[in-house]
Design an enzyme around this catalytic site. Structure first.
Site, PDB file in Angstrom:
ATOM      1  N   GLY A 181      38.897   9.326 -29.473  1.00 34.80           N
ATOM      2  CA  GLY A 181      38.080   9.098 -28.233  1.00 34.80           C
ATOM      3  C   GLY A 181      37.386  10.210 -27.732  1.00 34.80           C
ATOM      4  O   GLY A 181      37.781  10.566 -26.764  1.00 34.80           O
ATOM      5  N   SER A 221      37.941  16.709 -23.458  1.00 35.77           N
ATOM      6  CA  SER A 221      39.068  16.891 -24.049  1.00 35.77           C
ATOM      7  C   SER A 221      38.655  17.835 -24.940  1.00 35.77           C
ATOM      8  O   SER A 221      39.444  18.434 -25.143  1.00 35.77           O
ATOM      9  CB  SER A 221      39.656  15.553 -24.589  1.00 35.77           C
ATOM     10  OG  SER A 221      38.653  15.138 -25.394  1.00 35.77           O
ATOM     11  N   ASP A 234      35.790   9.522 -33.548  1.00 40.17           N
ATOM     12  CA  ASP A 234      35.184   8.671 -32.277  1.00 40.17           C
ATOM     13  C   ASP A 234      34.346   8.184 -33.295  1.00 40.17           C
ATOM     14  O   ASP A 234      33.804   8.758 -33.948  1.00 40.17           O
ATOM     15  CB  ASP A 234      34.816   9.012 -31.091  1.00 40.17           C
ATOM     16  CG  ASP A 234      34.511   8.113 -30.120  1.00 40.17           C
ATOM     17  OD1 ASP A 234      33.962   6.916 -30.194  1.00 40.17           O
ATOM     18  OD2 ASP A 234      34.867   8.752 -28.926  1.00 40.17           O
ATOM     19  N   GLY A 245      31.060   4.131 -28.326  1.00 39.50           N
ATOM     20  CA  GLY A 245      31.668   3.535 -27.066  1.00 39.50           C
ATOM     21  C   GLY A 245      32.019   2.481 -27.285  1.00 39.50           C
ATOM     22  O   GLY A 245      31.807   1.865 -28.116  1.00 39.50           O
ATOM     23  N   SER A 293      39.885   4.938 -35.770  1.00 40.12           N
ATOM     24  CA  SER A 293      40.930   5.461 -36.020  1.00 40.12           C
ATOM     25  C   SER A 293      42.223   4.705 -37.207  1.00 40.12           C
ATOM     26  O   SER A 293      42.229   5.608 -37.857  1.00 40.12           O
ATOM     27  CB  SER A 293      41.896   5.507 -34.272  1.00 40.12           C
ATOM     28  OG  SER A 293      42.235   4.292 -34.714  1.00 40.12           O
ATOM     29  N   ASP A 328      42.822   8.371 -26.093  1.00 38.89           N
ATOM     30  CA  ASP A 328      42.261   8.064 -25.424  1.00 38.89           C
ATOM     31  C   ASP A 328      41.350   7.114 -26.121  1.00 38.89           C
ATOM     32  O   ASP A 328      40.038   7.307 -25.605  1.00 38.89           O
ATOM     33  CB  ASP A 328      42.004   9.497 -25.119  1.00 38.89           C
ATOM     34  CG  ASP A 328      40.857   9.537 -23.549  1.00 38.89           C
ATOM     35  OD1 ASP A 328      41.028   8.205 -22.470  1.00 38.89           O
ATOM     36  OD2 ASP A 328      39.823  10.556 -23.207  1.00 38.89           O
ATOM     37  N   HIS A 382      40.668   0.941 -24.485  1.00 35.11           N
ATOM     38  CA  HIS A 382      41.960   0.144 -23.826  1.00 35.11           C
ATOM     39  C   HIS A 382      42.324  -1.263 -23.265  1.00 35.11           C
ATOM     40  O   HIS A 382      43.201  -1.641 -23.328  1.00 35.11           O
ATOM     41  CB  HIS A 382      41.235   1.012 -22.406  1.00 35.11           C
ATOM     42  CG  HIS A 382      41.222   1.690 -21.657  1.00 35.11           C
ATOM     43  ND1 HIS A 382      40.817   2.878 -22.604  1.00 35.11           N
ATOM     44  CD2 HIS A 382      40.939   2.502 -20.481  1.00 35.11           C
ATOM     45  CE1 HIS A 382      41.025   4.097 -22.371  1.00 35.11           C
ATOM     46  NE2 HIS A 382      41.347   3.957 -20.485  1.00 35.11           N
TER      47      HIS A 382
HETATM   48 MG    MG Z   1      41.099   8.067 -20.907  1.00 40.74          MG
END
Ligand code: MG
Length: 213
Positions: free
Chosen positions: A40, A46, A65, A69, A118, A135, A138
């Site tokens: 992510g 990050s 990634d 999105g 991933s 990250d 979700h």
């Molecule tokens: Mg996050």
């Protein structure tokens, strides 16, 4: 050297400064033993912290990634950002922003982007990792795939950090919390202190048995 605060402020992302600084500290320690990997990368926030630490130790950060999105970044969704929509491709595309972040911060020799899901990136992976930061998406499917595809690649004593852990379901989605619990209950990892919504686990050393709780 920790990333420059003024540069950080220009990079889009959902990582709190305290969480980023914790990632930096964890990676500074871990990356002396081997490469780090994040899932992510988005616009590179990050990567500034993790990559900044890896640059200090001469290590590598792999950043996975697909740059299309996550679910919540799509048109019509809560976190859709028109500036990240590429009309030529007809979709969200965060890759050029990500690369620009690396270039502005002198991280192109430290951070290796992997533009893939991933699961695809994990398929032939064989390099032990000192730290993984999850990250990504979700949804339960995304979070479980990220955990199942990658947790086994963390070296004993290595670190697994997971973002967006909400103990209270009213505060946020529960998929990251579920994989965090799975990692602990499976006995492979032990808990370290959290920083805001950043869960931090350490892979047990070989022969180390889980505590009886
Ligand atoms: Mg996050």
């Amino acid at each position: 050297m920790k990333p420059d605060a003024r540069l950080l402020a220009t990079v889009k992302g959902f990582l709190a400064p305290e969480e980023g600084e914790r990632l930096y500290d964890l990676a500074l320690e871990a990356s002396r033993r081997g490469p780090c990997l994040e899932i992510g990368g988005f616009c590179g926030k990050s990567a500034l912290y993790l990559g900044g630490a890896c640059r200090e130790t001469g290590a590598t950060l792999f950043s996975i990634d697909h740059h299309r999105g996550s679910e919540e970044h799509q048109p019509g969704e809560e976190y859709f950002d028109p500036a990240l929509y590429d009309p030529r491709l007809g979709r969200v595309n965060s890759f050029s922003t990500f690369i620009t972040t690396l270039e502005k911060n002198g991280l192109t020799d430290t951070v290796v982007p992997i533009v893939a899901t991933s699961a695809a990136a994990a398929r032939s992976w064989a390099t032990p990792l000192s730290l993984i930061f999850i990250d990504g998406g979700h949804s339960y499917a995304s979070a479980f795939t990220d955990y199942n595809s990658w947790a086994g690649h963390i070296m004993p004593g290595g670190c697994l950090a997971i973002h967006d852990i909400f103990m209270d379901p009213a505060a946020g989605g529960q998929a990251p919390h579920q994989i965090y619990k799975m990692a602990v209950e499976g006995g492979l990892f032990k808990r370290l202190a959290m920083t805001q919504t950043l869960g931090v686990l350490q892979r047990r050393a070989v022969g180390e048995t889980p505590d009886h709780r």
